[in-house]
Design an enzyme around this catalytic site. Structure first.
Site, PDB file in Angstrom:
ATOM      1  N   THR A  75       6.600  13.439 -31.731  1.00 34.87           N
ATOM      2  CA  THR A  75       6.563  13.420 -30.261  1.00 34.87           C
ATOM      3  C   THR A  75       7.871  12.834 -29.725  1.00 34.87           C
ATOM      4  OG1 THR A  75       5.536  11.243 -30.285  1.00 34.87           O
ATOM      5  CG2 THR A  75       4.044  13.137 -30.100  1.00 34.87           C
TER       6      THR A  75
ATOM      7  N   ARG B 107      11.904  13.615 -30.369  1.00 36.99           N
ATOM      8  CA  ARG B 107      12.802  14.658 -29.895  1.00 36.99           C
ATOM      9  C   ARG B 107      12.945  15.698 -31.000  1.00 36.99           C
ATOM     10  NH1 ARG B 107      11.869  13.238 -25.532  1.00 36.99           N
ATOM     11  NH2 ARG B 107      13.284  12.548 -23.876  1.00 36.99           N
TER      12      ARG B 107
ATOM     13  N   ALA C 278       3.327  15.368 -24.169  1.00 32.28           N
ATOM     14  CA  ALA C 278       2.759  14.073 -24.599  1.00 32.28           C
ATOM     15  C   ALA C 278       2.753  13.053 -23.456  1.00 32.28           C
ATOM     16  CB  ALA C 278       3.535  13.528 -25.788  1.00 32.28           C
ATOM     17  N   PHE C 279       3.695  13.170 -22.561  1.00 33.38           N
ATOM     18  CA  PHE C 279       3.822  12.188 -21.460  1.00 33.38           C
ATOM     19  C   PHE C 279       2.912  12.538 -20.279  1.00 33.38           C
ATOM     20  CE2 PHE C 279       5.783  14.442 -17.922  1.00 33.38           C
ATOM     21  CZ  PHE C 279       6.040  15.656 -18.529  1.00 33.38           C
TER      22      PHE C 279
ATOM     23  N   HIS D 112       5.863  19.805 -25.048  1.00 38.09           N
ATOM     24  CA  HIS D 112       6.459  18.546 -24.599  1.00 38.09           C
ATOM     25  C   HIS D 112       5.587  17.922 -23.493  1.00 38.09           C
ATOM     26  CE1 HIS D 112      10.416  16.138 -24.483  1.00 38.09           C
ATOM     27  NE2 HIS D 112       9.418  15.387 -24.034  1.00 38.09           N
TER      28      HIS D 112
ATOM     29  N   ILE E 172       6.565   2.922 -27.980  1.00 40.24           N
ATOM     30  CA  ILE E 172       5.553   3.931 -28.325  1.00 40.24           C
ATOM     31  C   ILE E 172       5.108   3.773 -29.786  1.00 40.24           C
ATOM     32  CG2 ILE E 172       5.091   6.411 -28.555  1.00 40.24           C
ATOM     33  CD1 ILE E 172       7.111   6.829 -26.224  1.00 40.24           C
TER      34      ILE E 172
ATOM     35  N   GLU F 111      11.184  31.444 -21.826  1.00 42.13           N
ATOM     36  CA  GLU F 111      10.979  32.613 -22.685  1.00 42.13           C
ATOM     37  C   GLU F 111      11.417  33.907 -22.007  1.00 42.13           C
ATOM     38  OE1 GLU F 111       7.807  33.961 -26.016  1.00 42.13           O
ATOM     39  OE2 GLU F 111       7.281  32.444 -24.571  1.00 42.13           O
TER      40      GLU F 111
HETATM   41  P1  NAI Z   1      12.034   2.551 -27.639  1.00 38.45           P
HETATM   42  O1  NAI Z   1      13.482   2.456 -27.282  1.00 38.45           O
HETATM   43  O2  NAI Z   1      11.106   1.491 -27.165  1.00 38.45           O
HETATM   44  O3  NAI Z   1      11.907   2.631 -29.244  1.00 38.45           O
HETATM   45  C1  NAI Z   1      12.773   3.360 -30.072  1.00 38.45           C
HETATM   46  C2  NAI Z   1      12.875   2.614 -31.386  1.00 38.45           C
HETATM   47  O4  NAI Z   1      13.636   3.418 -32.291  1.00 38.45           O
HETATM   48  C3  NAI Z   1      13.601   1.270 -31.263  1.00 38.45           C
HETATM   49  O5  NAI Z   1      12.827   0.223 -31.837  1.00 38.45           O
HETATM   50  C4  NAI Z   1      14.914   1.485 -32.017  1.00 38.45           C
HETATM   51  O6  NAI Z   1      15.399   0.308 -32.659  1.00 38.45           O
HETATM   52  C5  NAI Z   1      14.494   2.546 -33.025  1.00 38.45           C
HETATM   53  N1  NAI Z   1      15.617   3.318 -33.546  1.00 38.45           N
HETATM   54  C6  NAI Z   1      16.673   3.834 -32.860  1.00 38.45           C
HETATM   55  N2  NAI Z   1      17.485   4.490 -33.706  1.00 38.45           N
HETATM   56  C7  NAI Z   1      16.928   4.384 -34.926  1.00 38.45           C
HETATM   57  C8  NAI Z   1      17.302   4.862 -36.218  1.00 38.45           C
HETATM   58  N3  NAI Z   1      18.419   5.585 -36.393  1.00 38.45           N
HETATM   59  N4  NAI Z   1      16.508   4.565 -37.264  1.00 38.45           N
HETATM   60  C9  NAI Z   1      15.370   3.828 -37.091  1.00 38.45           C
HETATM   61  N5  NAI Z   1      14.977   3.344 -35.910  1.00 38.45           N
HETATM   62  C10 NAI Z   1      15.740   3.634 -34.839  1.00 38.45           C
HETATM   63  O7  NAI Z   1      11.565   3.972 -27.153  1.00 38.45           O
HETATM   64  P2  NAI Z   1      10.081   4.484 -26.875  1.00 38.45           P
HETATM   65  O8  NAI Z   1       9.701   4.212 -25.477  1.00 38.45           O
HETATM   66  O9  NAI Z   1       9.196   3.980 -27.960  1.00 38.45           O
HETATM   67  O10 NAI Z   1      10.283   6.062 -26.999  1.00 38.45           O
HETATM   68  C11 NAI Z   1      10.725   6.657 -28.208  1.00 38.45           C
HETATM   69  C12 NAI Z   1      11.156   8.082 -27.944  1.00 38.45           C
HETATM   70  O11 NAI Z   1      10.011   8.867 -27.623  1.00 38.45           O
HETATM   71  C13 NAI Z   1      12.069   8.264 -26.695  1.00 38.45           C
HETATM   72  O12 NAI Z   1      13.410   7.979 -26.971  1.00 38.45           O
HETATM   73  C14 NAI Z   1      11.854   9.710 -26.361  1.00 38.45           C
HETATM   74  O13 NAI Z   1      12.811  10.479 -27.066  1.00 38.45           O
HETATM   75  C15 NAI Z   1      10.449   9.994 -26.908  1.00 38.45           C
HETATM   76  N6  NAI Z   1       9.512  10.249 -25.802  1.00 38.45           N
HETATM   77  C16 NAI Z   1       8.820  11.432 -25.826  1.00 38.45           C
HETATM   78  C17 NAI Z   1       7.927  11.734 -24.832  1.00 38.45           C
HETATM   79  C18 NAI Z   1       7.146  13.002 -24.860  1.00 38.45           C
HETATM   80  O14 NAI Z   1       6.558  13.392 -23.831  1.00 38.45           O
HETATM   81  N7  NAI Z   1       7.066  13.687 -25.989  1.00 38.45           N
HETATM   82  C19 NAI Z   1       7.714  10.823 -23.689  1.00 38.45           C
HETATM   83  C20 NAI Z   1       8.441   9.569 -23.798  1.00 38.45           C
HETATM   84  C21 NAI Z   1       9.312   9.318 -24.818  1.00 38.45           C
END
Ligand code: NAI
Length: 329
Positions: free
Chosen positions: A225, A227, A298-299, A296, A151, A262
Site C-alpha cells: 500500500t 508506492r 487505501a486512504f 490506490h 502506518i 485507460e
Molecule cells: P512515515 O514517514 O511515518 O513512515 C515511513 C517509514 O519508512 C519511516 O519510519 C522511515 O524511517 C522508513 N523508511 C524510509 N526509507 C526507508 C528505507 N529505505 N528502508 C527502510 N525504511 C525506510 O510514513 P507513513 O505515514 O507511515 O506512510 C508510508 C507511505 O505510505 C507513504 O510515504 C506513502 O507513500 C504511503 N501511503 C499510501 C497511501 C495509500 O492510499 N495507498 C496513503 C498514505 C500513505
C-alpha cells in the site's frame, strides 16, 4: 493570494470552501498537467492530490508560485529539488491515514487469505460449494513490516490483534515499537507475509526485486500500500509464476497514473515514454488470479478525507499567516 485546488470532487469543494473562507480560491476536478498549466500560470498556491504533474517543466510556468499544499502524505509526485531551488514551499498531510491505510492492508490480506472475491462471485452466481476456497489462518503467522513509521506501526498493532508475530525493518527504528526489529534479509527470509510501508524515493525504488524475492519463504504473501515503484513488478510476476510468492495485494502500481487514464492509454504511452514493459507487467498483475489490485484507495474513507481537507486548509492558512506548518524537505 490566488489559490487553485486541483483534483477536487464536488463534495470536497463544499467542505474546503468554508474552511478557506475569504480566500480567492478556484476548485477544479482536473489534474494539473502540461496542457492546462498555462491557464493557471498566475497561481500562487497550488493544492493537489497525487495525480497532478508537479515536475519542473510544468512548475516552470508558475512564476509566482509560493506554496504547494499536497493533500497526501507522500510527496514523490512533486519535484522537491526544483521547489527548493525556486523557494517554493511544499507541505503535506503527515498523518491522516495510519488507521485507514493499515486497515486496508488487512482488507487485502483477508481477501487473499480467505479467497473473498472468488467466494463472493461464486455465491452471486448461485454456487454455494466451497471447493477450492480453502484459506489459511493469520493467527501464528509471521508478518514482516518494511517501514515502521505511522502506518507500519499501526499495521503491526492490528497484526498483533490477530495473534501474529511481527518483525520490522526500518532505517530509523522506533524506540517503543511493539515488534521485533531484524535486518532486511532476516525479515525477507523469515516472514510469511510482507507488508510495505516505506515512502517512494530513489532509495526505496525496487526494494523488492529478483534477489529479495529469492531469499523469501516459498509461498510468501506480499502486500503493497506504499508506492508502486517500491516493487519491481516484473520480478514479482516471475515470483508469482514460480510459486515463490503465493499471492499479492496491491493498492499501488508503478505505472498507476497511466493505468488510471485507460482511455488515453495508448496516447499516454507513446507520447510520454512510459515504461511500456512495466506497464505490461502491471496489466499482467491485474489479471493474475492470485493478485488483488485496488485503485490506490487505501486512504479513501470518510474519516481520512475529512482529516485531509482540514489539515490542508490549516496548512494554507498557516502559510498565509507567515507560520508555515507540515513543510516537507
Ligand atoms: P512515515 O514517514 O511515518 O513512515 C515511513 C517509514 O519508512 C519511516 O519510519 C522511515 O524511517 C522508513 N523508511 C524510509 N526509507 C526507508 C528505507 N529505505 N528502508 C527502510 N525504511 C525506510 O510514513 P507513513 O505515514 O507511515 O506512510 C508510508 C507511505 O505510505 C507513504 O510515504 C506513502 O507513500 C504511503 N501511503 C499510501 C497511501 C495509500 O492510499 N495507498 C496513503 C498514505 C500513505
Amino acid at each position: 493570494m490566488n489559490i487553485v485546488c486541483f483534483e477536487i470532487e464536488d463534495w470536497e469543494s463544499d467542505t474546503l470552501r468554508p474552511l478557506c473562507r475569504n480566500l480567492d480560491i478556484t476548485m477544479t476536478s482536473d489534474n494539473l498537467d502540461q496542457d492546462n498549466a498555462d491557464k493557471y500560470a498566475d497561481t500562487r498556491i497550488i493544492s493537489c492530490f497525487i495525480y497532478s504533474n508537479l515536475r519542473q517543466p510544468v512548475l516552470e510556468k508558475f512564476k509566482n508560485l509560493k506554496l504547494i499544499a499536497t493533500r497526501s502524505t507522500g510527496t514523490d509526485h512533486i519535484d522537491l529539488d526544483y521547489c527548493r531551488q525556486r523557494g517554493i514551499a511544499v507541505c503535506n498531510v503527515p498523518a491522516y491515514g495510519e488507521h485507514t491505510v493499515a486497515e486496508h492492508v488487512f482488507a487485502l490480506l483477508l481477501a487473499l487469505s480467505r479467497h473473498i472475491p472468488q467466494a463472493a462471485q461464486r455465491t452471486r452466481e448461485g454456487d454455494f460449494s466451497f471447493k477450492g476456497l480453502c484459506g489459511f489462518d493469520l493467527y501464528g503467522k509471521i508478518m514482516g513490516i518494511i517501514g515502521t513509521g505511522t502506518i507500519g506501526l499501526h499495521a503491526a498493532r492490528i497484526a498483533k490483534g490477530f495473534g501474529m508475530n511481527v518483525l520490522g525493518y526500518d532505517t530509523q527504528p522506533h524506540q517503543n515499537a511493539d515488534l521485533t526489529y531484524v535486518t532486511f534479509e532476516q525479515l525477507l527470509s523469515q516472514s510469511d507475509i510482507i507488508s510495505l510501508h516505506v515512502p517512494g524515493t530513489p532509495k526505496t525504488r525496487h526494494m523488492l526485486s529478483e534477489k529479495e524475492f529469492s531469499i523469501m519463504k516459498d509461498g510468501v504473501i506480499i502486500i503493497n500500500t506504499a508506492r508502486g515503484p517500491v516493487i519491481d513488478v516484473r520480478a514479482l510476476l516471475r515470483a508469482l509464476q514460480s510459486g515463490k510468492v503465493r499471492a499479492a495485494g496491491l493498492d499501488v502500481l508503478p505505472e498507476e497514473p497511466a493505468i488510471r487514464e485507460e482511455a488515453e492509454l495508448l496516447r499516454e504511452s507513446f507520447s510520454q515514454k512510459h515504461d511500456l514493459e512495466t506497464l505490461l507487467a502491471d496489466y499482467a498483475l491485474l489479471h493474475n488470479k492470485n493478485v488483488i489490485v485496488t485503485p490506490h484507495s487505501a486512504f479513501y474513507t470518510k474519516e481520512a478525507l475529512d482529516k485531509i481537507l482540514h489539515t490542508t486548509s490549516e496548512n494554507i492558512m498557516a502559510f498565509l499567516r507567515g507560520a508555515p506548518q507540515n513543510i516537507v524537505g
